[in-house]
Write an enzyme that holds these catalytic residues in place. Structure first.
Site, PDB file in Angstrom:
ATOM      1  N   LYS A 115     -64.869  32.267  23.217  1.00 22.30           N
ATOM      2  CA  LYS A 115     -64.991  32.795  21.852  1.00 22.30           C
ATOM      3  C   LYS A 115     -66.409  32.614  21.328  1.00 22.30           C
ATOM      4  O   LYS A 115     -66.918  33.466  20.598  1.00 22.30           O
ATOM      5  CB  LYS A 115     -63.970  32.141  20.920  1.00 22.30           C
ATOM      6  CG  LYS A 115     -62.555  32.588  21.258  1.00 22.30           C
ATOM      7  CD  LYS A 115     -61.563  32.336  20.153  1.00 22.30           C
ATOM      8  CE  LYS A 115     -60.225  32.980  20.542  1.00 22.30           C
ATOM      9  NZ  LYS A 115     -59.151  32.696  19.605  1.00 22.30           N
ATOM     10  N   LYS A 196     -57.142  38.203  30.648  1.00 23.15           N
ATOM     11  CA  LYS A 196     -55.895  37.966  29.914  1.00 23.15           C
ATOM     12  C   LYS A 196     -55.582  39.095  28.935  1.00 23.15           C
ATOM     13  O   LYS A 196     -56.490  39.607  28.285  1.00 23.15           O
ATOM     14  CB  LYS A 196     -56.075  36.643  29.132  1.00 23.15           C
ATOM     15  CG  LYS A 196     -54.863  36.134  28.420  1.00 23.15           C
ATOM     16  CD  LYS A 196     -55.203  34.932  27.525  1.00 23.15           C
ATOM     17  CE  LYS A 196     -55.397  35.357  26.081  1.00 23.15           C
ATOM     18  NZ  LYS A 196     -55.275  34.284  25.081  1.00 23.15           N
ATOM     19  N   LYS A 199     -54.774  40.439  22.028  1.00 25.42           N
ATOM     20  CA  LYS A 199     -54.673  41.350  20.883  1.00 25.42           C
ATOM     21  C   LYS A 199     -56.047  41.731  20.357  1.00 25.42           C
ATOM     22  O   LYS A 199     -56.179  42.679  19.602  1.00 25.42           O
ATOM     23  CB  LYS A 199     -53.810  40.743  19.793  1.00 25.42           C
ATOM     24  CG  LYS A 199     -54.211  39.356  19.370  1.00 25.42           C
ATOM     25  CD  LYS A 199     -53.082  38.706  18.584  1.00 25.42           C
ATOM     26  CE  LYS A 199     -53.405  37.264  18.331  1.00 25.42           C
ATOM     27  NZ  LYS A 199     -52.292  36.386  18.241  1.00 25.42           N
TER      28      LYS A 199
HETATM   29  P1  ATP Z   1     -56.294  35.753  20.795  1.00 26.89           P
HETATM   30  O1  ATP Z   1     -55.915  36.614  21.963  1.00 26.89           O
HETATM   31  O2  ATP Z   1     -56.374  36.468  19.492  1.00 26.89           O
HETATM   32  O3  ATP Z   1     -57.402  34.817  21.049  1.00 26.89           O
HETATM   33  P2  ATP Z   1     -53.877  34.406  21.391  1.00 26.89           P
HETATM   34  O4  ATP Z   1     -52.958  35.566  21.417  1.00 26.89           O
HETATM   35  O5  ATP Z   1     -54.261  33.753  22.663  1.00 26.89           O
HETATM   36  O6  ATP Z   1     -55.115  34.778  20.531  1.00 26.89           O
HETATM   37  P3  ATP Z   1     -51.969  33.000  19.766  1.00 26.89           P
HETATM   38  O7  ATP Z   1     -51.527  34.170  18.984  1.00 26.89           O
HETATM   39  O8  ATP Z   1     -52.019  31.763  18.953  1.00 26.89           O
HETATM   40  O9  ATP Z   1     -53.335  33.233  20.457  1.00 26.89           O
HETATM   41  O10 ATP Z   1     -51.038  32.775  21.017  1.00 26.89           O
HETATM   42  C1  ATP Z   1     -49.694  32.479  20.872  1.00 26.89           C
HETATM   43  C2  ATP Z   1     -49.085  32.132  22.180  1.00 26.89           C
HETATM   44  O11 ATP Z   1     -49.146  33.221  23.092  1.00 26.89           O
HETATM   45  C3  ATP Z   1     -49.732  30.952  22.905  1.00 26.89           C
HETATM   46  O12 ATP Z   1     -48.718  30.107  23.394  1.00 26.89           O
HETATM   47  C4  ATP Z   1     -50.482  31.576  24.040  1.00 26.89           C
HETATM   48  O13 ATP Z   1     -50.572  30.716  25.158  1.00 26.89           O
HETATM   49  C5  ATP Z   1     -49.592  32.774  24.364  1.00 26.89           C
HETATM   50  N1  ATP Z   1     -50.337  33.860  24.995  1.00 26.89           N
HETATM   51  C6  ATP Z   1     -51.369  34.555  24.475  1.00 26.89           C
HETATM   52  N2  ATP Z   1     -51.782  35.507  25.313  1.00 26.89           N
HETATM   53  C7  ATP Z   1     -50.990  35.410  26.430  1.00 26.89           C
HETATM   54  C8  ATP Z   1     -50.919  36.125  27.680  1.00 26.89           C
HETATM   55  N3  ATP Z   1     -51.746  37.129  27.946  1.00 26.89           N
HETATM   56  N4  ATP Z   1     -49.974  35.761  28.574  1.00 26.89           N
HETATM   57  C9  ATP Z   1     -49.107  34.747  28.308  1.00 26.89           C
HETATM   58  N5  ATP Z   1     -49.127  34.041  27.160  1.00 26.89           N
HETATM   59  C10 ATP Z   1     -50.050  34.351  26.219  1.00 26.89           C
END
Ligand code: ATP
Ligand code: LTN
Length: 331
Positions: A115, A196, A199
């Site tokens: 980030k 990964k 969003k």
């Molecule tokens: P950003 O992508 O905006 O940095 P994020 O989606 O990683 O944020 P959160 O919304 O807080 O962050 O994530 C919520 C949950 O979703 C966490 O447990 C994270 O590990 C899981 N998660 C996020 N992306 C993935 C993915 N691509 N595959 C599996 N789990 C995910």
């Protein structure tokens, strides 16, 4: 005597619309856990502001995550559902933990490094993000934390901080363990299966949102990047295909082995079509329930207010213990 149930804690940031990565990696496991554990599920708005957020969008996204929790089956009679900023003890414990966190360790966090690379100016909140996350978890003496694979390093830091505090003062915190799905703990981008699914990806074909229309879901899966080998196997050498199989397995509850066997002869096209169908079948009813909950402002408010109250009570118990051990005078 009945045995005390284990405590489960997790949170999701209201930093945008949730993807199926969030759903598979975290959200889809939450409802089942509430049947056997004492669960707390938080909307972590204070984490979200480590990246600049527009106030109106943050407000909307916070209620969206809350309504999605309910649409996915979370029940306020079984789990504590609340908003992080309503419980000031998170920041209070976060401060204490900051005083025993090494800068070196924070600088090594890969989520921070990723980030930070993308930001013009790096603010202290981004670096301290994992310390606040540790406070979230430790405040409630959580035993288990259901999260995606990307959070492993943060859970390890949480354990380190708990151990350090326990060692310096006296046993206080439970050391939490990460709970991750065997399949789908790391869903990848549909356009670049080496990164990964996120969003915040500028390419909207890379992700599927939980609230995407069925047509959009089918289109995005159809366009998903695969390879030219033309054989259905589950291997790191075919990351696009492996990702589709993970998505299919997670949404259909079929095993990876069964999928590989069934599609060996049917090919990529059929695999994509059936994957899309499985995703749509699971998401459509969730979307319907989401719309209903989202419109019911009074219900949402009742749930987060009652949840906040229960969370504050529990959080305060831990914080008072912590302050006493440190040597703060009780007010
Ligand atoms: P950003 O992508 O905006 O940095 P994020 O989606 O990683 O944020 P959160 O919304 O807080 O962050 O994530 C919520 C949950 O979703 C966490 O447990 C994270 O590990 C899981 N998660 C996020 N992306 C993935 C993915 N691509 N595959 C599996 N789990 C995910
Ligand atoms: N960092 C997490 C969100 C989060 C969290 C938590 C998850 C904040 N506090 C406590 C579990 C427990 C992420 O997924 N990005």
């Amino acid at each position: 005597m009945t045995e005390k149930k284990k405590i489960v804690y997790s949170g999701i940031q209201p930093s945008g619309s949730l993807t199926i990565g969030n759903y598979i990696g975290a959200l889809s496991n939450f409802a089942e856990l509430q049947e056997n554990y004492d669960c707390l599920y938080c909307v972590v708005d204070q984490h979200a502001i480590t990246v600049e957020q527009e106030p109106a969008k943050l407000r909307k996204n916070t209620l969206d995550v809350l309504a999605l929790y309910l649409a996915c089956g979370l029940d306020p009679d079984k789990a504590i559902i609340y908003i992080q900023s309503h419980v000031p003890q998170h920041v209070q414990l976060g401060w204490v933990l900051n005083t025993i966190t090494s800068l070196g360790q924070l600088n090594r966090m890969t989520q921070y490094k990723d980030k930070a690379k993308k930001s013009k100016e790096i603010y202290a909140g981004l670096l301290n993000y994992p310390v606040l996350m540790a406070a979230d978890i430790l405040l409630y003496q959580a035993d288990l934390v259901p999260v995606g694979e990307d959070q492993r390093q943060h859970i390890e830091l949480t354990r380190d901080l708990a151990e350090r505090f326990n060692h310096r003062y006296s046993p206080t915190f439970v050391l939490p363990e990460m709970l991750s799905s065997k399949v789908g703990a790391r869903i990848m981008s549909l356009q670049d299966p080496t990164s990964k699914m996120s969003k915040s990806d500028p390419d909207e074909n890379g992700y599927i949102l939980v609230l995407d229309e069925p047509d959009a879901i089918r289109r995005k899966i159809k366009r998903a990047v695969t390879d030219s080998l033309g054989q259905v196997t589950y291997s790191e050498d075919q990351p696009g295909l492996k990702n589709l199989i993970d998505i299919y397995a997670s949404f259909s509850k079929k095993s990876v082995e069964d999928i590989v066997r069934d599609y060996e002869s049917l090919g990529y096209g059929a695999l994509k079509e059936d994957t899309a169908q499985a995703v749509v079948e699971v998401l459509e009813p969730i979307q319907g329930r989401f719309k209903e909950f989202r419109q019911d402002k009074a219900l949402l408010e009742k749930i987060y207010k009652e949840g906040g109250e229960k969370a504050r009570y529990l959080a305060n118990k831990t914080l008072r213990k912590v302050h006493k051990k440190i040597g703060f005078i009780e007010g």
